[in-house]
Design an enzyme around this catalytic site. Sequence first.
Site, PDB file in Angstrom:
ATOM      1  N   ASP A 276      50.344  80.212  24.682  1.00  0.00           N
ATOM      2  CA  ASP A 276      49.766  79.910  23.121  1.00  0.00           C
ATOM      3  C   ASP A 276      50.081  81.581  22.555  1.00  0.00           C
ATOM      4  OD1 ASP A 276      47.682  80.586  24.415  1.00  0.00           O
ATOM      5  OD2 ASP A 276      46.341  79.665  23.079  1.00  0.00           O
TER       6      ASP A 276
ATOM      7  N   ARG B  46      49.364  69.383  19.308  1.00  0.00           N
ATOM      8  CA  ARG B  46      50.244  69.294  18.166  1.00  0.00           C
ATOM      9  C   ARG B  46      51.633  69.090  18.575  1.00  0.00           C
ATOM     10  NH1 ARG B  46      49.980  71.491  12.841  1.00  0.00           N
ATOM     11  NH2 ARG B  46      47.707  72.357  13.341  1.00  0.00           N
TER      12      ARG B  46
ATOM     13  N   SER C 175      48.424  76.195  26.707  1.00  0.00           N
ATOM     14  CA  SER C 175      47.622  77.538  26.557  1.00  0.00           C
ATOM     15  C   SER C 175      46.779  77.970  27.773  1.00  0.00           C
ATOM     16  CB  SER C 175      46.829  77.110  25.244  1.00  0.00           C
ATOM     17  OG  SER C 175      47.548  76.794  24.214  1.00  0.00           O
TER      18      SER C 175
HETATM   19  C1  BGC Z   1      43.448  80.634  28.708  1.00  0.00           C
HETATM   20  C2  BGC Z   1      44.742  81.553  28.098  1.00  0.00           C
HETATM   21  C3  BGC Z   1      44.907  81.030  26.515  1.00  0.00           C
HETATM   22  C4  BGC Z   1      43.582  81.314  25.725  1.00  0.00           C
HETATM   23  C5  BGC Z   1      43.749  80.856  24.229  1.00  0.00           C
HETATM   24  C6  BGC Z   1      42.249  81.044  27.823  1.00  0.00           C
HETATM   25  O1  BGC Z   1      41.191  80.250  28.332  1.00  0.00           O
HETATM   26  O2  BGC Z   1      43.429  81.157  29.882  1.00  0.00           O
HETATM   27  O3  BGC Z   1      45.782  81.376  28.777  1.00  0.00           O
HETATM   28  O4  BGC Z   1      45.897  81.871  26.067  1.00  0.00           O
HETATM   29  O5  BGC Z   1      42.473  80.510  26.476  1.00  0.00           O
HETATM   30  O6  BGC Z   1      43.902  79.667  24.115  1.00  0.00           O
END
Ligand code: BGC
Length: 449
Positions: A190, A74, A136
């Site tokens: 995220d 996004r 994320s």
């Molecule tokens: C990641 C995190 C992330 C989460 C949600 C996980 O697989 O290790 O850093 O916040 O996914 O997206």
Amino acid sequence: MKRTTVDALDELRRLFDVPVDLQRAMIAAFHDEMSRGLAGGPSSLQMLPTYIDNPTGLERGTFLALDMGGTNVRVLRADLRGDGSAPAPVSRKFSLNRDPITSTGDILFAAVARLIGRFLAENGLDGGYRMGFTFSFALRQRSIDRGELIAWTKGWTATGVEGEDVVEILNRALLREGLAGVRVVSLNNDTTGTHMARAYLDPACDAACILGTGTNACYRERVANIRKPLGPYAHASMIINMESGNFDKALPRNTFDALLDVRSENPGAQSAEKMVSGKYLGELVRLIVADLGGRGVLFGGRLPDVFAVREGFGSERVCEIKEDGTTDAESVRALLADLGAGSIAAEDAQALREIAWIVSDRAARIAASILAATVTKNDPALDRDHTIAVDGSVFEKHPGFRARMEETFRELFGDRAARIRLELTRDGSGLGAAIIAAVADGENPKTQE
Ligand code: BGC
């Protein structure tokens, strides 16, 4: 329903049960892991410093944000007014196909930089922009404006990114794509983005959680409680990205979890995520159905192809199956026919629906136990209100998911459960990155306009 099917479902209910004593054991283990992680000791919770605290709500300015690491990329532009009004960002969602995700970092980030270029062109934006970057995945940060990817999760595997500063890789890609006017001023996970988006308008927000393709949670901690070494940081509190998807103590693990794990891209890692998040719920259902089919309990022993392929049955199917409220599970039968399974018996469709509920109810109870542990670490008696910002398709779309989580809070805390408020913060991770960019930029005189 046949006796064998009834017995098999009873056995599954037992295997996937999360009674309150188990919830309490998970909470105690989670608290231990939090403390160990904050002290820099061995822990399944990395407890990563983010170098950002709740915003004041007064942050102003125009910022871009890039949000990558879930199902979509996004890009957005947000005008923050700092007057208590909810920002209404202009945003565009792009889907990234599997190739860049599993190729090299250069290819991946070049593709992302081009999407940013498209967004700017489509919105007639040129000139200089400050950008916040939501990535994320687990990030090792020493400051707000840079950070190394610790390890990929959720099936992402692009080479040359683990151990590297992703801001630098993104900046390089932006330059190569002729977007030198875009300057990345902050980096965040995220969960932290979602947290900031809610906290901008709600000071009671002190935690956030993603329940989507992956899962994770963050919360606000006093710096005095962070006993591992920190980089320069001026505030008394900081948001900690726990990487709770990797939690692996006191979980109700069974043979299906073990099977899913050995065949995954990251065996031994992300144990809680593999029980809770959208990347895995469909696969757990599939493994169970394949087992029952193989044992002749379902489908007269003839397993439909859709259950024969690894990851061939997605979490969105589990969601659709749960939505069927008919006695004979008619929509489940129609869905399976669409998926090429032919005509299946009503009884098998009912059993499949039951399996979908069993697997996702466990996910909701584990997710709730993790959040219960998160808010009780520093407020054991729940004396204060806690808003938890939540985003992700599993939380938003799965029927009954939020209700099961809230039921779990009530089992644990009785009337005090009302102190914990789950607030859906849709697409908060992108807006949050813009808010973080504003905070970071305001604190950094050399980058102020
Ligand atoms: C990641 C995190 C992330 C989460 C949600 C996980 O697989 O290790 O850093 O916040 O996914 O997206």
